[in-house]
Design a protein around this motif. Structure first.
Motif, PDB file in Angstrom:
ATOM      1  N   ALA A 149     -40.966   7.809  -8.233  1.00  0.00           N
ATOM      2  CA  ALA A 149     -40.285   6.651  -7.652  1.00  0.00           C
ATOM      3  C   ALA A 149     -41.124   6.023  -6.543  1.00  0.00           C
ATOM      4  CB  ALA A 149     -38.914   7.059  -7.124  1.00  0.00           C
ATOM      5  N   ILE A 150     -41.700   6.847  -5.678  1.00  0.00           N
ATOM      6  CA  ILE A 150     -42.519   6.323  -4.580  1.00  0.00           C
ATOM      7  C   ILE A 150     -43.765   5.639  -5.118  1.00  0.00           C
ATOM      8  CG2 ILE A 150     -43.908   7.009  -2.600  1.00  0.00           C
ATOM      9  CD1 ILE A 150     -41.832   9.209  -2.067  1.00  0.00           C
ATOM     10  N   SER A 151     -44.412   6.242  -6.109  1.00  0.00           N
ATOM     11  CA  SER A 151     -45.611   5.639  -6.689  1.00  0.00           C
ATOM     12  C   SER A 151     -45.289   4.327  -7.392  1.00  0.00           C
ATOM     13  CB  SER A 151     -46.267   6.615  -7.667  1.00  0.00           C
ATOM     14  OG  SER A 151     -46.682   7.794  -7.018  1.00  0.00           O
ATOM     15  N   ALA A 152     -44.163   4.288  -8.113  1.00  0.00           N
ATOM     16  CA  ALA A 152     -43.791   3.056  -8.810  1.00  0.00           C
ATOM     17  C   ALA A 152     -43.457   1.939  -7.833  1.00  0.00           C
ATOM     18  CB  ALA A 152     -42.603   3.323  -9.739  1.00  0.00           C
ATOM     19  N   ALA A 153     -42.745   2.261  -6.759  1.00  0.00           N
ATOM     20  CA  ALA A 153     -42.430   1.241  -5.754  1.00  0.00           C
ATOM     21  C   ALA A 153     -43.697   0.705  -5.100  1.00  0.00           C
ATOM     22  CB  ALA A 153     -41.487   1.827  -4.701  1.00  0.00           C
ATOM     23  N   SER A 154     -44.637   1.596  -4.804  1.00  0.00           N
ATOM     24  CA  SER A 154     -45.908   1.160  -4.231  1.00  0.00           C
ATOM     25  C   SER A 154     -46.692   0.311  -5.222  1.00  0.00           C
ATOM     26  CB  SER A 154     -46.732   2.386  -3.812  1.00  0.00           C
ATOM     27  OG  SER A 154     -48.006   2.009  -3.350  1.00  0.00           O
ATOM     28  N   GLY A 155     -46.679   0.699  -6.488  1.00  0.00           N
ATOM     29  CA  GLY A 155     -47.382  -0.080  -7.506  1.00  0.00           C
ATOM     30  C   GLY A 155     -46.792  -1.465  -7.701  1.00  0.00           C
ATOM     31  N   MET A 156     -45.488  -1.572  -7.583  1.00  0.00           N
ATOM     32  CA  MET A 156     -44.840  -2.886  -7.720  1.00  0.00           C
ATOM     33  C   MET A 156     -45.346  -3.851  -6.653  1.00  0.00           C
ATOM     34  SD  MET A 156     -42.665  -3.576 -10.155  1.00  0.00           S
ATOM     35  CE  MET A 156     -41.641  -4.827  -9.400  1.00  0.00           C
ATOM     36  N   ARG A 157     -45.566  -3.370  -5.457  1.00  0.00           N
ATOM     37  CA  ARG A 157     -46.005  -4.248  -4.361  1.00  0.00           C
ATOM     38  C   ARG A 157     -47.485  -4.636  -4.488  1.00  0.00           C
ATOM     39  NH1 ARG A 157     -42.930  -0.220  -1.619  1.00  0.00           N
ATOM     40  NH2 ARG A 157     -40.832  -0.977  -1.185  1.00  0.00           N
ATOM     41  N   GLN A 158     -48.210  -3.932  -5.337  1.00  0.00           N
ATOM     42  CA  GLN A 158     -49.621  -4.250  -5.537  1.00  0.00           C
ATOM     43  C   GLN A 158     -49.857  -5.232  -6.678  1.00  0.00           C
ATOM     44  OE1 GLN A 158     -51.770  -0.554  -6.003  1.00  0.00           O
ATOM     45  NE2 GLN A 158     -50.762   0.386  -4.234  1.00  0.00           N
ATOM     46  N   ILE A 159     -48.812  -5.602  -7.389  1.00  0.00           N
ATOM     47  CA  ILE A 159     -48.971  -6.523  -8.520  1.00  0.00           C
ATOM     48  C   ILE A 159     -49.308  -7.909  -7.991  1.00  0.00           C
ATOM     49  CG2 ILE A 159     -47.808  -7.595 -10.484  1.00  0.00           C
ATOM     50  CD1 ILE A 159     -46.125  -5.107 -10.754  1.00  0.00           C
ATOM     51  N   ASP A 160     -50.264  -8.540  -8.649  1.00  0.00           N
ATOM     52  CA  ASP A 160     -50.651  -9.901  -8.277  1.00  0.00           C
ATOM     53  C   ASP A 160     -49.447 -10.830  -8.438  1.00  0.00           C
ATOM     54  OD1 ASP A 160     -51.807 -12.339  -7.822  1.00  0.00           O
ATOM     55  OD2 ASP A 160     -53.567 -11.959  -9.080  1.00  0.00           O
ATOM     56  N   ARG A 161     -49.151 -11.550  -7.373  1.00  0.00           N
ATOM     57  CA  ARG A 161     -47.985 -12.451  -7.388  1.00  0.00           C
ATOM     58  C   ARG A 161     -48.092 -13.505  -8.484  1.00  0.00           C
ATOM     59  NH1 ARG A 161     -42.849 -11.854  -5.898  1.00  0.00           N
ATOM     60  NH2 ARG A 161     -41.838 -13.884  -5.523  1.00  0.00           N
ATOM     61  N   VAL A 162     -49.317 -13.876  -8.829  1.00  0.00           N
ATOM     62  CA  VAL A 162     -49.513 -14.892  -9.869  1.00  0.00           C
ATOM     63  C   VAL A 162     -48.961 -14.411 -11.208  1.00  0.00           C
ATOM     64  CG1 VAL A 162     -51.253 -16.196 -11.166  1.00  0.00           C
ATOM     65  CG2 VAL A 162     -51.507 -15.858  -8.697  1.00  0.00           C
ATOM     66  N   LEU A 163     -49.159 -13.111 -11.517  1.00  0.00           N
ATOM     67  CA  LEU A 163     -48.649 -12.575 -12.777  1.00  0.00           C
ATOM     68  C   LEU A 163     -47.122 -12.666 -12.842  1.00  0.00           C
ATOM     69  CD1 LEU A 163     -50.878  -9.371 -13.101  1.00  0.00           C
ATOM     70  CD2 LEU A 163     -51.163 -11.561 -14.273  1.00  0.00           C
ATOM     71  N   ILE A 164     -46.479 -12.371 -11.722  1.00  0.00           N
ATOM     72  CA  ILE A 164     -45.017 -12.448 -11.693  1.00  0.00           C
ATOM     73  C   ILE A 164     -44.551 -13.890 -11.866  1.00  0.00           C
ATOM     74  CG2 ILE A 164     -42.973 -11.996 -10.283  1.00  0.00           C
ATOM     75  CD1 ILE A 164     -44.503  -9.704  -8.992  1.00  0.00           C
ATOM     76  N   LEU A 165     -45.225 -14.813 -11.205  1.00  0.00           N
ATOM     77  CA  LEU A 165     -44.854 -16.228 -11.332  1.00  0.00           C
ATOM     78  C   LEU A 165     -45.073 -16.739 -12.744  1.00  0.00           C
ATOM     79  CD1 LEU A 165     -46.269 -17.638  -7.965  1.00  0.00           C
ATOM     80  CD2 LEU A 165     -43.890 -17.132  -8.544  1.00  0.00           C
ATOM     81  N   VAL A 166     -46.129 -16.275 -13.389  1.00  0.00           N
ATOM     82  CA  VAL A 166     -46.369 -16.687 -14.779  1.00  0.00           C
ATOM     83  C   VAL A 166     -45.243 -16.198 -15.681  1.00  0.00           C
ATOM     84  CG1 VAL A 166     -47.872 -16.312 -16.776  1.00  0.00           C
ATOM     85  CG2 VAL A 166     -48.867 -16.861 -14.557  1.00  0.00           C
ATOM     86  N   GLY A 167     -44.845 -14.929 -15.493  1.00  0.00           N
ATOM     87  CA  GLY A 167     -43.748 -14.410 -16.305  1.00  0.00           C
ATOM     88  C   GLY A 167     -42.455 -15.175 -16.087  1.00  0.00           C
ATOM     89  N   LYS A 168     -42.164 -15.512 -14.837  1.00  0.00           N
ATOM     90  CA  LYS A 168     -40.940 -16.265 -14.566  1.00  0.00           C
ATOM     91  C   LYS A 168     -41.030 -17.695 -15.101  1.00  0.00           C
ATOM     92  CE  LYS A 168     -39.567 -13.646 -10.470  1.00  0.00           C
ATOM     93  NZ  LYS A 168     -39.301 -13.671  -9.004  1.00  0.00           N
ATOM     94  N   SER A 169     -42.229 -18.292 -15.066  1.00  0.00           N
ATOM     95  CA  SER A 169     -42.374 -19.654 -15.583  1.00  0.00           C
ATOM     96  C   SER A 169     -42.145 -19.719 -17.080  1.00  0.00           C
ATOM     97  CB  SER A 169     -43.766 -20.190 -15.238  1.00  0.00           C
ATOM     98  OG  SER A 169     -44.765 -19.457 -15.925  1.00  0.00           O
ATOM     99  N   PHE A 170     -42.410 -18.631 -17.792  1.00  0.00           N
ATOM    100  CA  PHE A 170     -42.147 -18.570 -19.228  1.00  0.00           C
ATOM    101  C   PHE A 170     -40.732 -18.066 -19.523  1.00  0.00           C
ATOM    102  CE2 PHE A 170     -46.777 -18.683 -19.497  1.00  0.00           C
ATOM    103  CZ  PHE A 170     -46.969 -19.522 -20.595  1.00  0.00           C
ATOM    104  N   ARG A 171     -39.906 -17.965 -18.482  1.00  0.00           N
ATOM    105  CA  ARG A 171     -38.510 -17.524 -18.627  1.00  0.00           C
ATOM    106  C   ARG A 171     -38.417 -16.154 -19.316  1.00  0.00           C
ATOM    107  NH1 ARG A 171     -35.089 -21.754 -17.502  1.00  0.00           N
ATOM    108  NH2 ARG A 171     -36.058 -23.832 -17.475  1.00  0.00           N
TER     109      ARG A 171
END
Length: 267
Positions: A149-171
């Motif tokens: 759980a700790i490793s996954a939470a830390s990994g989530m914060r290291q994800i490039d914000r652009v990738l998340i925005l791209v996923g949300k832009s494609f709904r």
């Protein structure tokens, strides 16, 4: 650049050979020190058995079908516990890493409970799941939940914000975000968490088996200790040690192989 590549490869190979030599020397020193201590008589007789006695005990273990039955029970308990604790820890880590409010509200509890010895929960596990394999699986799951759980939470914060925005832009749906964006981007932290979780799941399961069980490797270890069969006890510990190292190395190798396949260009 073409001239530099062979030189770099040669340097890496030389470093790898030096590392291998150092490892061999360390193992040889440990074995020689152990044998010297067993022959010195400084400790009680058979507390530190000779390497030959331990080797004979390992041979007797491998020749006994009873050993494989107990080993299968322990491996099954660790595997199921790692699966349950890993899935729950991964889901929790993604949720805490993606939601700042939940992270501020609950992540501190995970950090506080993470270093707590999980064996203190064993009486509760016995009351909930009985004295059989259920309580041992629960101990393994609780033990590996926190590092994953700790490793996954830390990994989530290291994800490039652009990738998340791209996923949300494609709904993308929540499941698509997790499977297509989050998990591929946080592969290394999750794998490291699983490797840590495997170690603590092994410890938690074995401790539970030594406390209250008549099956599994923990039971064999405590039985050998109770009868002062030190060669057998050390043989069991060595087998578990080697299996844990092999499983950990396999997980790391699979991750490196997948990383190499993604980095190398297609033919």
């Amino acid at each position: 650049m073409n001239r530099a590549a062979p030189a770099a490869n040669a340097a890496v190979a030389a470093t790898g050979r030096r590392v291998t030599i150092v490892r061999i020397v360390i193992i040889a020193v440990i074995l020689l020190g152990w044998e010297a201590l067993s022959l010195s008589g400084l400790l009680f007789r058979d507390v530190v058995p000779s390497l030959a006695a331990i080797g004979r005990a390992i041979g007797r273990l491998f020749a006994n079908a009873y050993f494989y039955a107990k080993l299968g029970i322990t491996v099954g308990e660790i595997g199921v516990g790692l699966l349950i604790g890993g899935v729950c820890g991964l889901a929790t880590g993604i949720l805490l890493g993606a939601n700042r409010f939940l992270s501020r509200a609950y992540e501190s509890f995970i950090y506080y409970l993470g270093p707590t010895p999980k064996i203190i929960f064993f009486p509760v596990m016995i009351m909930w799941f009985g004295v059989g394999s259920g309580s041992k699986i629960a101990m393994g799951a609780v033990s590996c939940f926190f590092p994953i759980a700790i490793s996954a939470a830390s990994g989530m914060r290291q994800i490039d914000r652009v990738l998340i925005l791209v996923g949300k832009s494609f709904r993308a749906s929540p499941w698509q975000m997790v499977s297509k964006i989050y998990l591929p981007a946080m592969r290394d932290p999750v794998v490291n968490g699983v490797r840590l979780g495997l170690g603590v799941a092994l410890i938690g399961t074995l401790l539970a088996e030594t406390k209250l069980s008549n099956r599994g490797m923990g039971y064999l270890i405590i039985q050998a200790y109770s009868t002062f069969d030190m060669p057998k006890m050390y043989a069991l510990l060595i087998v578990l040690f080697v299996l844990a190292i092999g499983a950990n190395a396999l997980i790391g190798r699979l991750n490196r192989g997948d990383m190499r396949s993604r980095l190398l260009p297609p033919p």
